[in-house]
Design an enzyme around this catalytic site. Structure first.
Site, PDB file in Angstrom:
ATOM      1  N   GLY A 120       0.830  -1.195   0.000  1.00 18.04           N
ATOM      2  CA  GLY A 120       0.000   0.000   0.000  1.00 18.04           C
ATOM      3  C   GLY A 120       0.867   1.247   0.000  1.00 18.04           C
ATOM      4  O   GLY A 120       2.056   1.211   0.315  1.00 18.04           O
ATOM      5  N   CYS A 121       0.245   2.372  -0.343  1.00 14.82           N
ATOM      6  CA  CYS A 121       0.999   3.626  -0.451  1.00 14.82           C
ATOM      7  C   CYS A 121       1.444   4.135   0.920  1.00 14.82           C
ATOM      8  O   CYS A 121       2.631   4.434   1.120  1.00 14.82           O
ATOM      9  CB  CYS A 121       0.169   4.677  -1.187  1.00 14.82           C
ATOM     10  N   TYR A 122       0.522   4.251   1.863  1.00 11.71           N
ATOM     11  CA  TYR A 122       0.922   4.676   3.204  1.00 11.71           C
ATOM     12  C   TYR A 122       1.956   3.718   3.806  1.00 11.71           C
ATOM     13  O   TYR A 122       2.992   4.156   4.324  1.00 11.71           O
ATOM     14  CB  TYR A 122      -0.293   4.744   4.131  1.00 11.71           C
ATOM     15  N   SER A 161       5.544   4.358   2.494  1.00  9.34           N
ATOM     16  CA  SER A 161       6.200   5.566   3.014  1.00  9.34           C
ATOM     17  C   SER A 161       6.588   5.425   4.475  1.00  9.34           C
ATOM     18  O   SER A 161       7.491   6.120   4.957  1.00  9.34           O
ATOM     19  CB  SER A 161       5.278   6.782   2.838  1.00  9.34           C
ATOM     20  N   CYS A 163      -0.906   2.084  -5.681  1.00  5.39           N
ATOM     21  CA  CYS A 163      -1.648   1.074  -4.938  1.00  5.39           C
ATOM     22  C   CYS A 163      -3.124   1.402  -4.981  1.00  5.39           C
ATOM     23  O   CYS A 163      -3.541   2.481  -5.363  1.00  5.39           O
ATOM     24  CB  CYS A 163      -1.189   1.007  -3.490  1.00  5.39           C
TER      25      CYS A 163
END
Length: 387
Positions: free
Chosen positions: A217-219, A222, A385
């Protein structure tokens, strides 16, 4: 029948461009090599980022894009969505990939250029409904469909295919946890057992041999990229990890949703999924694996009035005797040879505009005013994502 060569591992969308993309970027600099930016060479960095950040800038005439003899034939499922268009953009210019199949039920029969004009110069097949998809001329599949629909579709694909799934359907190893957070039972538990979590910089070797890769996922990307090396080195405490994340609207996908209308999003910041965002178990799964002990975090995401981009600001407590300099040096050692993870010069603040539309994650670490604590800022593009 051609197959995927072991020498050309199929990596998640975050890393499919890598060195081949830089071959194209060199065309913009009269043949001079553009590698990973030298620390402190800000003019080179700005030049390179502006090229990588624009989808239009990565389009090249077909005649100039020579395909390799070891071409991998790709199918993109859900090509008409935001994630699908990014996969198409990257793959279409890659010398080792050829897109031979694209599906999009609502846009079946249309060309990708009619949906995304910046792809109009690409010589690509027309999109078809997934029920009409023919996989006989496909070696690998990127699945860009919403979570909940992906499991049944992947379960029905030919077992010879390599698969990268960009939904959330195979990210959580625990299918009970998946049902708790996604509100429905997992429909392909046997497939889940073989899925490899595809955070390339952390699990590169496992990804090389995997048949099914769950794109992160994107979060979580990061957040895990800066935290996992620090946790493995025991430089930060596992308690009191606080994460404040902000994302552009495109991270929610292309589907029509009232909450994503311009008048709903503009001129404001919107917190959502407070204490119950679906990426929480994915984040905690990765951090727990790194620490070999249960990790829980305080995570709050926010929707920002911008189309794309993501920033995670992370507050951590250092273990006794550890300094911010120790954190910085650990991250530098871990990522100095990674193409897409950039630890900035000390004191430089990462900005989402510098990674927009690229594969990059920029990060840095700072001392907090509270003794013993540090602040980490990590930015990336959020269109890789399906949340």
């Amino acid at each position: 029948m051609s197959s995927i060569s072991p020498a050309l591992p199929l990596l998640p969308s975050k890393a499919i461009a890598q060195k081949e993309t830089f071959h194209f970027l060199r065309c913009f600099n009269n043949g001079a090599r553009i590698g990973k930016p030298n620390r402190g060479n800000e003019s080179m960095a700005r030049f390179r980022f502006c090229i990588a950040a624009s989808p239009q800038n990565l389009q090249f005439p077909k005649a100039k894009t020579e395909k390799s003899e070891k071409t991998i034939r790709i199918g993109v499922l859900g090509a008409s969505g935001y994630t699908g268009s990014e996969i198409v953009r990257l793959l279409a210019n890659h010398p080792n990939f050829e897109i031979t199949l694209m599906t999009a039920d609502r846009k079946a029969g249309q060309s990708i250029g009619s949906v995304f004009p910046h792809l109009i110069t690409q010589d690509l097949p027309k999109m078809v409904a997934i029920k009409d998809a023919d996989f006989s001329n496909v070696d690998a599949v990127f699945c860009c469909l919403p979570h909940g629909t992906t499991q049944e579709i992947i379960k029905g694909l030919p077992t010879r295919l390599k698969i990268v799934d960009l939904s959330a359907d195979f990210r959580l190893r625990d299918i009970v946890e998946y049902e708790e957070w996604y509100g429905q039972p997992h429909r392909a538990p046997d497939l889940q057992k073989e899925a490899v979590y595809g955070l390339t910089e952390i699990s590169r070797e496992e990804i090389r041999s995997a048949r099914l890769v769950a794109n992160p996922g994107c979060y979580p990307t990061s957040i895990q990229l800066p935290l996992i090396p620090l946790i493995k080195a025991r430089l930060i405490e596992l308690r009191n990890i606080i994460i404040d994340s902000k994302s552009g609207v495109s991270g929610a996908g292309r589907g029509a949703k009232e909450a994503n209308l311009y008048t709903e999003v503009a001129e404001g910041i919107h917190s959502y999924g407070v204490t119950r965002h679906r990426h929480v178990p994915e984040i905690e799964q990765g951090l727990t694996d790194a620490s070999h002990a249960k990790v829980m975090v305080s995570f709050t995401p926010h929707l920002m009035p911008m189309s794309r981009g993501m920033q995670s600001t992370i507050y951590v407590e250092m273990t006794p005797g550890v300094t911010v300099e120790d954190l910085y040096q650990q991250l530098r050692t871990c990522y100095e040879d990674e193409e897409f993870v950039i630890l900035l010069e000390k004191g430089v603040v990462p900005h989402t505009r510098n990674v927009r539309g690229s594969n990059y994650c920029f990060m840095n670490v700072y001392p907090d005013r509270i003794p013993g604590r540090a602040i980490i800022i990590s930015v990336g593009s959020n269109k890789h994502c399906l949340a």
